[in-house]
Motif scaffolding. Structure first.
Motif, mmCIF file in Angstrom:
data_model
loop_
_atom_site.group_PDB
_atom_site.id
_atom_site.type_symbol
_atom_site.label_atom_id
_atom_site.label_comp_id
_atom_site.label_asym_id
_atom_site.label_seq_id
_atom_site.Cartn_x
_atom_site.Cartn_y
_atom_site.Cartn_z
ATOM 1 N N MET A 1 0.851 -1.171 0.000
ATOM 2 C CA MET A 1 0.000 0.000 0.000
ATOM 3 C C MET A 1 0.900 1.239 0.000
ATOM 4 S SD MET A 1 -2.947 1.122 2.782
ATOM 5 C CE MET A 1 -4.169 -0.085 2.348
ATOM 6 N N ASP A 2 0.738 2.106 -0.984
ATOM 7 C CA ASP A 2 1.572 3.310 -1.035
ATOM 8 C C ASP A 2 0.871 4.471 -0.304
ATOM 9 O OD1 ASP A 2 -0.395 4.053 -2.813
ATOM 10 O OD2 ASP A 2 0.976 4.698 -4.384
ATOM 11 N N TRP A 3 1.561 5.606 -0.226
ATOM 12 C CA TRP A 3 1.084 6.754 0.531
ATOM 13 C C TRP A 3 -0.270 7.258 0.011
ATOM 14 C CZ3 TRP A 3 0.991 8.750 4.940
ATOM 15 C CH2 TRP A 3 0.709 10.094 5.159
ATOM 16 N N PHE A 4 -0.454 7.278 -1.300
ATOM 17 C CA PHE A 4 -1.703 7.737 -1.890
ATOM 18 C C PHE A 4 -2.866 6.841 -1.448
ATOM 19 C CE2 PHE A 4 -4.656 8.701 -5.385
ATOM 20 C CZ PHE A 4 -4.619 10.085 -5.325
ATOM 21 N N GLU A 5 -2.649 5.544 -1.422
ATOM 22 C CA GLU A 5 -3.687 4.605 -0.974
ATOM 23 C C GLU A 5 -3.976 4.764 0.515
ATOM 24 O OE1 GLU A 5 -1.965 0.930 -2.192
ATOM 25 O OE2 GLU A 5 -2.862 1.008 -4.190
ATOM 26 N N ILE A 6 -2.946 5.027 1.303
ATOM 27 C CA ILE A 6 -3.135 5.253 2.740
ATOM 28 C C ILE A 6 -4.000 6.490 2.962
ATOM 29 C CG2 ILE A 6 -1.961 5.906 4.892
ATOM 30 C CD1 ILE A 6 0.378 4.112 3.954
ATOM 31 N N LYS A 7 -3.733 7.555 2.216
ATOM 32 C CA LYS A 7 -4.532 8.767 2.360
ATOM 33 C C LYS A 7 -5.981 8.523 1.945
ATOM 34 C CE LYS A 7 -2.199 11.771 0.045
ATOM 35 N NZ LYS A 7 -1.653 13.027 -0.470
ATOM 36 N N ASN A 8 -6.179 7.778 0.866
ATOM 37 C CA ASN A 8 -7.543 7.437 0.458
ATOM 38 C C ASN A 8 -8.248 6.615 1.528
ATOM 39 O OD1 ASN A 8 -7.561 8.763 -1.993
ATOM 40 N ND2 ASN A 8 -6.793 6.994 -3.123
ATOM 41 N N TRP A 9 -7.538 5.640 2.102
ATOM 42 C CA TRP A 9 -8.112 4.813 3.166
ATOM 43 C C TRP A 9 -8.489 5.678 4.378
ATOM 44 C CZ3 TRP A 9 -6.272 3.861 8.133
ATOM 45 C CH2 TRP A 9 -6.986 2.902 8.848
ATOM 46 N N LEU A 10 -7.605 6.611 4.770
ATOM 47 C CA LEU A 10 -7.905 7.486 5.897
ATOM 48 C C LEU A 10 -9.147 8.323 5.632
ATOM 49 C CD1 LEU A 10 -4.408 8.803 7.031
ATOM 50 C CD2 LEU A 10 -6.056 7.563 8.416
ATOM 51 N N GLU A 11 -9.253 8.844 4.420
ATOM 52 C CA GLU A 11 -10.414 9.660 4.073
ATOM 53 C C GLU A 11 -11.699 8.837 4.147
ATOM 54 O OE1 GLU A 11 -11.870 12.696 0.553
ATOM 55 O OE2 GLU A 11 -10.261 11.274 0.132
ATOM 56 N N LEU A 12 -11.663 7.631 3.604
ATOM 57 C CA LEU A 12 -12.853 6.782 3.606
ATOM 58 C C LEU A 12 -13.195 6.258 4.996
ATOM 59 C CD1 LEU A 12 -12.248 4.787 0.303
ATOM 60 C CD2 LEU A 12 -13.965 6.567 0.716
ATOM 61 N N SER A 13 -12.188 5.859 5.757
ATOM 62 C CA SER A 13 -12.460 5.246 7.058
ATOM 63 C C SER A 13 -12.865 6.267 8.118
ATOM 64 C CB SER A 13 -11.261 4.433 7.532
ATOM 65 O OG SER A 13 -10.158 5.269 7.760
ATOM 66 N N THR A 14 -12.382 7.507 8.017
ATOM 67 C CA THR A 14 -12.743 8.522 9.010
ATOM 68 C C THR A 14 -13.975 9.317 8.607
ATOM 69 O OG1 THR A 14 -11.308 10.194 8.021
ATOM 70 C CG2 THR A 14 -10.349 8.808 9.768
ATOM 71 N N PHE A 55 5.203 19.992 2.141
ATOM 72 C CA PHE A 55 5.750 20.106 0.787
ATOM 73 C C PHE A 55 6.095 18.734 0.214
ATOM 74 C CE2 PHE A 55 6.035 24.557 1.861
ATOM 75 C CZ PHE A 55 5.742 25.166 0.657
ATOM 76 N N ALA A 56 6.587 17.828 1.038
ATOM 77 C CA ALA A 56 6.874 16.476 0.555
ATOM 78 C C ALA A 56 5.591 15.781 0.117
ATOM 79 C CB ALA A 56 7.573 15.662 1.647
ATOM 80 N N ASN A 57 4.520 15.967 0.870
ATOM 81 C CA ASN A 57 3.240 15.371 0.511
ATOM 82 C C ASN A 57 2.731 15.934 -0.814
ATOM 83 O OD1 ASN A 57 0.721 13.847 1.059
ATOM 84 N ND2 ASN A 57 -0.141 15.902 1.232
ATOM 85 N N GLU A 58 2.833 17.236 -0.995
ATOM 86 C CA GLU A 58 2.358 17.842 -2.250
ATOM 87 C C GLU A 58 3.242 17.430 -3.426
ATOM 88 O OE1 GLU A 58 -0.584 19.173 -2.680
ATOM 89 O OE2 GLU A 58 -0.788 18.687 -0.558
ATOM 90 N N PHE A 59 4.539 17.310 -3.206
ATOM 91 C CA PHE A 59 5.420 16.836 -4.275
ATOM 92 C C PHE A 59 5.048 15.413 -4.668
ATOM 93 C CE2 PHE A 59 9.227 14.593 -5.700
ATOM 94 C CZ PHE A 59 9.550 15.364 -6.813
ATOM 95 N N TYR A 60 4.785 14.582 -3.663
ATOM 96 C CA TYR A 60 4.378 13.200 -3.928
ATOM 97 C C TYR A 60 3.054 13.167 -4.684
ATOM 98 C CZ TYR A 60 3.044 8.364 -3.355
ATOM 99 O OH TYR A 60 2.648 7.082 -3.603
ATOM 100 N N ASP A 61 2.090 13.961 -4.227
ATOM 101 C CA ASP A 61 0.792 14.010 -4.906
ATOM 102 C C ASP A 61 0.969 14.418 -6.364
ATOM 103 O OD1 ASP A 61 -0.546 13.234 -2.662
ATOM 104 O OD2 ASP A 61 -1.452 15.190 -2.257
ATOM 105 N N TYR A 62 1.780 15.425 -6.616
ATOM 106 C CA TYR A 62 1.984 15.896 -7.979
ATOM 107 C C TYR A 62 2.648 14.823 -8.836
ATOM 108 C CZ TYR A 62 3.190 18.811 -11.926
ATOM 109 O OH TYR A 62 3.297 19.330 -13.181
ATOM 110 N N SER A 63 3.616 14.102 -8.260
ATOM 111 C CA SER A 63 4.316 13.081 -9.045
ATOM 112 C C SER A 63 3.432 11.870 -9.313
ATOM 113 C CB SER A 63 5.608 12.656 -8.355
ATOM 114 O OG SER A 63 5.328 12.018 -7.136
ATOM 115 N N VAL A 64 2.489 11.571 -8.410
ATOM 116 C CA VAL A 64 1.590 10.438 -8.600
ATOM 117 C C VAL A 64 0.463 10.803 -9.556
ATOM 118 C CG1 VAL A 64 -0.142 9.002 -7.442
ATOM 119 C CG2 VAL A 64 2.108 9.286 -6.439
ATOM 120 N N VAL A 65 -0.084 11.993 -9.392
ATOM 121 C CA VAL A 65 -1.208 12.411 -10.215
ATOM 122 C C VAL A 65 -0.780 12.595 -11.655
ATOM 123 C CG1 VAL A 65 -2.862 14.282 -10.617
ATOM 124 C CG2 VAL A 65 -2.462 13.455 -8.310
ATOM 125 N N GLN A 66 0.418 13.097 -11.883
ATOM 126 C CA GLN A 66 0.930 13.365 -13.228
ATOM 127 C C GLN A 66 -0.119 14.127 -14.039
ATOM 128 O OE1 GLN A 66 2.216 9.626 -14.839
ATOM 129 N NE2 GLN A 66 3.835 9.404 -13.352
#
Length: 124
Positions: A1-14, A55-66
């Motif tokens: 499970m990568d960081w993007f999936e963890i964030k999605n899981w947190l959003e859905l579960s909370t 900033f690391a989170n936003e950089f990751y989001d940008y690189s994943v979203v492309q």
């Protein structure tokens, strides 16, 4: 499970919106780092960890979203909003802890006289 999936899981579960999760994450990181490093919230170190994480989170989001070319301005607005949401309360805590710590502790300065209910200084 990568960081993007963890964030999605947190959003859905909370059931919380991502903006709310950014607010909680910013405060959580600041308090956790202050606790682990045994630093006061008046120290810029815990706040700098929050800045780095945001900033690391936003950089990751940008690189994943492309984001495609036509989506980049929208992504930039979302990134600015995410960083704003993440840093607002930690910045407020840092400023208050550094410059007005008595707001957090409830202590009154020794040389100040108490203020009565009508706003006048009481003599001692």
């Amino acid at each position: 499970m990568d960081w993007f999936e963890i964030k999605n899981w947190l959003e859905l579960s909370t059931g919380l919106a991502r903006d709310s999760l950014h607010v909680y994450a910013g405060v959580g990181v600041q308090l956790f780092v202050a606790l682990i490093l045994r630093r006061s919230l008046a120290s810029p170190v815990p706040w700098l960890f929050v800045v780095f994480a945001a900033f690391a989170n936003e950089f990751y989001d940008y690189s994943v979203v492309q984001a495609p070319q036509n989506r980049e301005p929208v992504y930039f607005d979302e990134a600015v909003s995410d960083i704003w949401n993440t840093l607002l309360l930690p910045t407020l805590f840092l400023v208050i802890a550094r410059f007005r710590p008595n707001w957090l502790t409830g202590s009154v300065a020794k040389n100040r006289k108490p203020v009565s209910a009508d706003g006048d200084r009481q003599s001692s």
